[in-house]
Design an enzyme around this catalytic site. Structure first.
Site, PDB file in Angstrom:
ATOM      1  CG  ASN A 185     -38.930  66.190 -59.238  1.00 41.61           C
ATOM      2  OD1 ASN A 185     -38.942  66.270 -60.471  1.00 41.61           O
ATOM      3  ND2 ASN A 185     -38.166  66.956 -58.478  1.00 41.61           N
ATOM      4  CD1 TRP A 186     -40.563  60.410 -62.087  1.00 42.24           C
ATOM      5  CD2 TRP A 186     -40.867  60.094 -64.273  1.00 42.24           C
ATOM      6  NE1 TRP A 186     -41.513  59.434 -62.237  1.00 42.24           N
ATOM      7  CE2 TRP A 186     -41.720  59.216 -63.577  1.00 42.24           C
ATOM      8  CE3 TRP A 186     -40.889  60.079 -65.674  1.00 42.24           C
ATOM      9  CZ2 TRP A 186     -42.583  58.327 -64.229  1.00 42.24           C
ATOM     10  CZ3 TRP A 186     -41.747  59.202 -66.327  1.00 42.24           C
ATOM     11  CH2 TRP A 186     -42.582  58.334 -65.598  1.00 42.24           C
ATOM     12  CE  LYS A 187     -34.642  65.258 -58.052  1.00 42.15           C
ATOM     13  NZ  LYS A 187     -33.659  65.723 -57.100  1.00 42.15           N
TER      14      LYS A 187
ATOM     15  CG  HIS B 161     -37.152  70.938 -56.874  1.00 42.72           C
ATOM     16  ND1 HIS B 161     -35.787  70.849 -56.793  1.00 42.72           N
ATOM     17  CD2 HIS B 161     -37.638  69.743 -56.453  1.00 42.72           C
ATOM     18  CE1 HIS B 161     -35.461  69.642 -56.343  1.00 42.72           C
ATOM     19  NE2 HIS B 161     -36.565  68.953 -56.129  1.00 42.72           N
TER      20      HIS B 161
ATOM     21  CD  GLU C  15     -32.740  69.094 -58.033  1.00 39.37           C
ATOM     22  OE1 GLU C  15     -33.471  68.864 -59.009  1.00 39.37           O
ATOM     23  OE2 GLU C  15     -32.438  68.214 -57.197  1.00 39.37           O
TER      24      GLU C  15
ATOM     25  CD  GLU D 107     -38.533  68.274 -52.251  1.00 39.73           C
ATOM     26  OE1 GLU D 107     -38.752  67.079 -52.429  1.00 39.73           O
ATOM     27  OE2 GLU D 107     -38.063  69.013 -53.140  1.00 39.73           O
TER      28      GLU D 107
ATOM     29  N   GLY E 292     -31.284  63.994 -52.730  1.00 38.72           N
ATOM     30  CA  GLY E 292     -30.318  63.253 -53.532  1.00 38.72           C
ATOM     31  C   GLY E 292     -29.056  62.853 -52.789  1.00 38.72           C
TER      32      GLY E 292
ATOM     33  CB  SER F  77     -32.674  60.882 -49.120  1.00 39.61           C
ATOM     34  OG  SER F  77     -31.669  61.552 -49.842  1.00 39.61           O
TER      35      SER F  77
ATOM     36  N   GLY G  57     -37.766  61.934 -55.419  1.00 40.23           N
ATOM     37  CA  GLY G  57     -36.913  62.079 -56.598  1.00 40.23           C
ATOM     38  C   GLY G  57     -36.422  60.716 -57.076  1.00 40.23           C
ATOM     39  N   GLY G  58     -35.205  60.375 -56.681  1.00 37.95           N
ATOM     40  CA  GLY G  58     -34.543  59.163 -57.173  1.00 37.95           C
ATOM     41  C   GLY G  58     -35.397  57.904 -57.116  1.00 37.95           C
TER      42      GLY G  58
END
Ligand code: PEP
Length: 252
Positions: A9-11, A94, A96, A164, A170, A210, A231-232
């Site tokens: 997930n590149w956000k 998600h 977010e 999640e 993150g 993470s 993510g990251g």
């Protein structure tokens, strides 16, 4: 039995040229690994370019969100029909989206139905916030989110759930494999309760929060954990490829 999945997930990261460079950096490495389904979810504006780059490979493309209406006066929104043909998957609910854009379980449920109606496979995210975790409400929260998101969906065929925990996203503080596995086991029981044991057995349930090249093997070796939503670490080509390779190497 369940094919593991590693989804990136590149956000809201990468311009179109950066997205192209990132795919080019990981494409060959990802292609060398079978046994794991590989999904990349770039921002909307890069979906077409990314799709073209991975055309003819085993790499799948996903969107990070969508509206539940097919078309109409919803300025700035993207519909399931626009994504169908470009994407295989769509991330829905998600944390977010829930936190910053007010997405309720009802909205997530409408999006789930719309996605499936358009032939997209949802990756539905659930997970408790830190204060809910500390108050011992994890099971209550994920049960509500799973039941709410799947309400009135007759067949869960293909649906992927990502557990999640919000406190792990993150933050660099992943859940332990024991914690993640226990909660995913409960989610699977909820799916069995809604549908039946075979639907629950067949459903892929990922962990996210993470996850990185240093902890992926420990997490995905748990029988309940069918891969990860990343993510990251998905923004680093070599690390993402390594996570896919490590997942493929795990014997369950
Ligand atoms: C995510 O946003 O889905 C996620 C898991 O992020 P990160 O890996 O950066 O914690």
């Amino acid at each position: 039995m369940r094919t593991p999945m590693i989804a990136g997930n590149w956000k809201m990261n990468t311009t179109i040229p950066e997205a192209i460079a990132l795919v080019k950096g990981m494409k060959d490495g990802l292609e060398r690994v079978d046994k794991v389904e590989k999904v990349i979810c770039p921002p909307f504006v890069s979906l077409s370019a990314v799709k073209q780059l991975v055309q003819g490979t085993s790499i799948k493309v996903g969107a990070q969100n969508m509206h539940f209406e097919i078309k109409g006066a919803f300025t700035g929104e993207v519909s399931p029909l626009m994504l169908a043909g470009v994407c295989d998957y769509v991330i829905l609910g998600h944390s977010e989206r829930r936190q910053y854009f007010g997405e309720s379980d009802d909205i997530v449920n409408s999006k789930m139905k719309a996605a499936m109606g358009a032939g997209l496979i949802p990756i539905m995210c659930v997970g408790e916030r830190l204060e809910e975790n500390e108050a011992g409400k994890t099971v209550e929260v994920v049960t509500r989110q799973v039941k709410g998101g799947l309400a009135d969906i007759d067949s869960p065929q293909g649906i992927v759930i990502a557990y999640e925990p919000v406190w792990a996203i993150g933050t660099g503080k992943a859940a332990t494999s024991e914690e993640a596995s226990a909660t995913i086991g409960i989610i699977r029981e909820v799916v069995a309760e809604i549908y039946d044991a075979s639907a629950a057995d067949g459903m892929r349930i990922l962990y996210g929060g993470s996850m990185n090249a240093a902890n992926v093997a420990e997490l995905v070796q748990k029988p309940e954990i069918d891969g990860g939503l990343i993510g990251g670490a998905s923004l680093k080509a070599a690390e993402f490829v390594s996570m896919v390779q490590q997942t493929a190497a795990v014997q369950k």
